[in-house]
Design an enzyme around this catalytic site. Structure first.
Site, PDB file in Angstrom:
ATOM      1  N   GLU A 150       8.828  -4.238  10.725  1.00 22.77           N
ATOM      2  CA  GLU A 150       9.289  -2.948  10.190  1.00 22.77           C
ATOM      3  C   GLU A 150       9.773  -2.048  11.319  1.00 22.77           C
ATOM      4  OE1 GLU A 150       6.696  -1.021   7.385  1.00 22.77           O
ATOM      5  OE2 GLU A 150       7.743   0.899   7.551  1.00 22.77           O
ATOM      6  N   GLU A 189      -1.682  -5.484   8.555  1.00 24.09           N
ATOM      7  CA  GLU A 189      -0.994  -4.809   9.652  1.00 24.09           C
ATOM      8  C   GLU A 189      -1.770  -5.043  10.942  1.00 24.09           C
ATOM      9  OE1 GLU A 189      -0.267  -0.675   8.916  1.00 24.09           O
ATOM     10  OE2 GLU A 189       0.631  -1.045   6.946  1.00 24.09           O
ATOM     11  N   ASP A 225      -0.909  -6.197  -0.040  1.00 22.48           N
ATOM     12  CA  ASP A 225      -1.330  -5.556   1.209  1.00 22.48           C
ATOM     13  C   ASP A 225      -2.834  -5.347   1.275  1.00 22.48           C
ATOM     14  OD1 ASP A 225       1.013  -5.205   2.622  1.00 22.48           O
ATOM     15  OD2 ASP A 225       1.265  -3.079   2.103  1.00 22.48           O
ATOM     16  N   LYS A 278      -1.177  -9.569   3.131  1.00 22.73           N
ATOM     17  CA  LYS A 278      -0.479  -9.042   4.304  1.00 22.73           C
ATOM     18  C   LYS A 278      -1.402  -8.069   5.021  1.00 22.73           C
ATOM     19  CE  LYS A 278       3.337  -6.288   3.924  1.00 22.73           C
ATOM     20  NZ  LYS A 278       2.916  -4.997   4.523  1.00 22.73           N
ATOM     21  N   ASP A 282       0.840  -1.203   0.000  1.00 24.71           N
ATOM     22  CA  ASP A 282       0.000   0.000   0.000  1.00 24.71           C
ATOM     23  C   ASP A 282       0.877   1.256   0.000  1.00 24.71           C
ATOM     24  OD1 ASP A 282       0.877  -0.275   2.593  1.00 24.71           O
ATOM     25  OD2 ASP A 282      -1.083   0.026   3.535  1.00 24.71           O
TER      26      ASP A 282
HETATM   27  N1  LIG Z   1       8.986   5.343  -0.026  1.00 30.24           N
HETATM   28  C1  LIG Z   1       8.553   4.718   1.062  1.00 30.24           C
HETATM   29  N2  LIG Z   1       9.413   3.918   1.726  1.00 30.24           N
HETATM   30  C2  LIG Z   1       9.027   3.268   2.860  1.00 30.24           C
HETATM   31  O1  LIG Z   1       9.846   2.520   3.441  1.00 30.24           O
HETATM   32  C3  LIG Z   1       7.704   3.444   3.325  1.00 30.24           C
HETATM   33  C4  LIG Z   1       6.840   4.283   2.580  1.00 30.24           C
HETATM   34  N3  LIG Z   1       7.293   4.903   1.472  1.00 30.24           N
HETATM   35  N4  LIG Z   1       5.559   4.481   2.959  1.00 30.24           N
HETATM   36  C5  LIG Z   1       5.000   3.724   4.038  1.00 30.24           C
HETATM   37  C6  LIG Z   1       6.000   3.482   5.060  1.00 30.24           C
HETATM   38  C7  LIG Z   1       6.482   4.708   5.830  1.00 30.24           C
HETATM   39  N5  LIG Z   1       7.813   4.287   6.212  1.00 30.24           N
HETATM   40  C8  LIG Z   1       8.691   5.019   7.006  1.00 30.24           C
HETATM   41  C9  LIG Z   1       8.735   6.397   6.938  1.00 30.24           C
HETATM   42  C10 LIG Z   1       9.610   7.127   7.729  1.00 30.24           C
HETATM   43  C11 LIG Z   1      10.450   6.480   8.616  1.00 30.24           C
HETATM   44  C12 LIG Z   1      11.360   7.276   9.480  1.00 30.24           C
HETATM   45  O2  LIG Z   1      11.292   8.491   9.516  1.00 30.24           O
HETATM   46  N6  LIG Z   1      12.271   6.642  10.194  1.00 30.24           N
HETATM   47  C13 LIG Z   1      13.263   7.323  11.015  1.00 30.24           C
HETATM   48  C14 LIG Z   1      13.316   6.690  12.381  1.00 30.24           C
HETATM   49  C15 LIG Z   1      12.741   7.569  13.438  1.00 30.24           C
HETATM   50  C16 LIG Z   1      13.025   6.989  14.821  1.00 30.24           C
HETATM   51  O3  LIG Z   1      14.223   6.877  15.159  1.00 30.24           O
HETATM   52  O4  LIG Z   1      12.075   6.665  15.561  1.00 30.24           O
HETATM   53  C17 LIG Z   1      14.622   7.157  10.326  1.00 30.24           C
HETATM   54  O5  LIG Z   1      15.595   7.716  10.807  1.00 30.24           O
HETATM   55  O6  LIG Z   1      14.690   6.458   9.293  1.00 30.24           O
HETATM   56  C18 LIG Z   1      10.417   5.096   8.686  1.00 30.24           C
HETATM   57  C19 LIG Z   1       9.538   4.370   7.881  1.00 30.24           C
HETATM   58  C20 LIG Z   1       8.119   3.013   5.655  1.00 30.24           C
HETATM   59  N7  LIG Z   1       7.241   2.890   4.509  1.00 30.24           N
HETATM   60  C1  LIG Z   2       7.258  -1.293   3.231  1.00 32.94           C
HETATM   61  C2  LIG Z   2       6.483  -2.555   3.044  1.00 32.94           C
HETATM   62  C3  LIG Z   2       6.756  -3.527   4.120  1.00 32.94           C
HETATM   63  C4  LIG Z   2       5.015  -2.299   2.887  1.00 32.94           C
HETATM   64  O1  LIG Z   2       4.175  -2.683   3.672  1.00 32.94           O
HETATM   65  C5  LIG Z   2       4.592  -1.514   1.719  1.00 32.94           C
HETATM   66  O2  LIG Z   2       5.383  -1.306   0.787  1.00 32.94           O
HETATM   67  O3  LIG Z   2       3.423  -1.087   1.707  1.00 32.94           O
HETATM   68 MG   LIG Z   3       2.291  -1.733   3.392  1.00 29.32          MG
END
Ligand SMILES: Nc1nc(=O)c2c([nH]1)NC[C@@H]1CN(c3ccc(C(=O)N[C@@H](CCC(=O)O)C(=O)O)cc3)CN21
Ligand SMILES: CC(C)C(=O)C(=O)O
Ligand SMILES: [Mg+2]
Length: 266
Positions: free
Chosen positions: A181, A114, A84, A112, A45
């Protein structure tokens, strides 16, 4: 049946061979990813964010995911297709069954969802009806408004214990696969060691049975300019899209991705 089945993935886990997964939304990337050695295609998604330009995954509908699943199916060359269930598909057991059936009819081999141990009844019911389920734990992006941002999950002892209990209960209920994740690598390693089913990680360190990334992220493409810490851009070293996907698949198989800089610590 695809060439790669749940049986293949269980054999990989038993042998300690890493499982490669990549998100995929269309037929051409499906064929290219298969040629590059990707074993499991995830119709995520995340399509709402990377294809539709939305600021979360919440607006994505079952029609959207089914449309992209049907496209991926036409280009698929033997990979296992996971799709998803979108936001609020889990509103009721009936909704879960109805929307899962739509994805399976569109060409998915697994769905899948959540959530946590509250999905046990659904997981059992799906398996009884012929639908293998993967449960997505940890940072579940459909709950971004509950979390107050995309934050690493399972950092304190209580949250870690809850995630381990969820994983165990869901496996007991018949979950075919788990996906973790954005959890500390140490927690992901514990869950993976305890699970009999394959565990796929994203931002969960190197010790899960397999890895997944969002396609656009590993090709170095970003709409917002922000890239999560767990992402590696495989384009510069490879120089072509198929080369980058092959380099990702190879790095996962060889245990060279994720590296320590892609991992969160407790
Ligand atoms: N392009 C894209 N990639 C992804 O992996 C992804 C999406 N979109 N959309 C749905 C979710 C959103 N995701 C995300 C978005 C942001 C962070 C993030 O800001 N992580 C921080 C960690 C913050 C903390 O330490 O608590 C980082 O530093 O990466 C993580 C997963 C993963 N998924
Ligand atoms: C990031 C992965 C695990 C996902 O759920 C998605 O692409 O929607
Ligand atoms: Mg997803």
């Amino acid at each position: 049946m695809p060439d790669i089945t749940l049986t293949t993935l269980l054999e990989h886990k038993a042998r300690g061979e890493k499982i490669t997964m990549l998100t995929c939304y269309d037929a051409t990337f499906a064929a290219t990813s298969c040629a590059a050695g990707i074993e499991t295609l995830l119709v995520g998604d995340s399509l709402g964010m990377v294809l539709q330009g939305r600021d979360s995954t919440l607006p994505v509908t079952i029609e959207d995911v089914a449309y992209h699943t049907a496209s991926v199916k036409r280009g698929n060359r033997g990979a296992l297709i996971v799709a998803d269930l979108p936001f609020m598909a889990t509103a009721s057991l009936e909704e879960i069954y109805r929307q899962s059936a739509m994805l399976m009819r569109a060409g998915a081999h697994m769905v899948k969802l959540e959530g946590g141990d509250w999905l046990c009844e659904a997981v059992t019911g799906l398996a009884q009806r012929g639908i293998p389920a993967c449960i997505h734990l940890g940072l579940t992006p459909q709950s971004v408004n509950v979390f107050g941002g995309y934050k690493v999950q399972g950092r304190d002892a209580e949250a870690a214990a809850r995630l381990k209990a969820d994983a165990q209960a869901l496996e007991q209920a018949g979950a075919a696969m788990l996906l973790l994740e954005c959890v500390p690598g140490s927690l992901a390693a514990e869950v993976t060691a305890a699970a009999a089913v394959p565990v796929i990680g994203i931002g969960a360190g190197p010790d899960t049975d397999g890895q997944v990334l969002v396609l656009h992220d590993m090709l170095g493409m970003s709409l917002t300019g922000f890239t999560p810490k767990f992402v590696r851009n495989f384009m510069p070293e490879a120089g072509s899209i198929e080369g980058a996907i092959a380099a990702y698949a190879d790095a996962v198989k060889q245990g060279r991705f994720p590296a320590p800089e892609h991992e969160f610590k407790a």
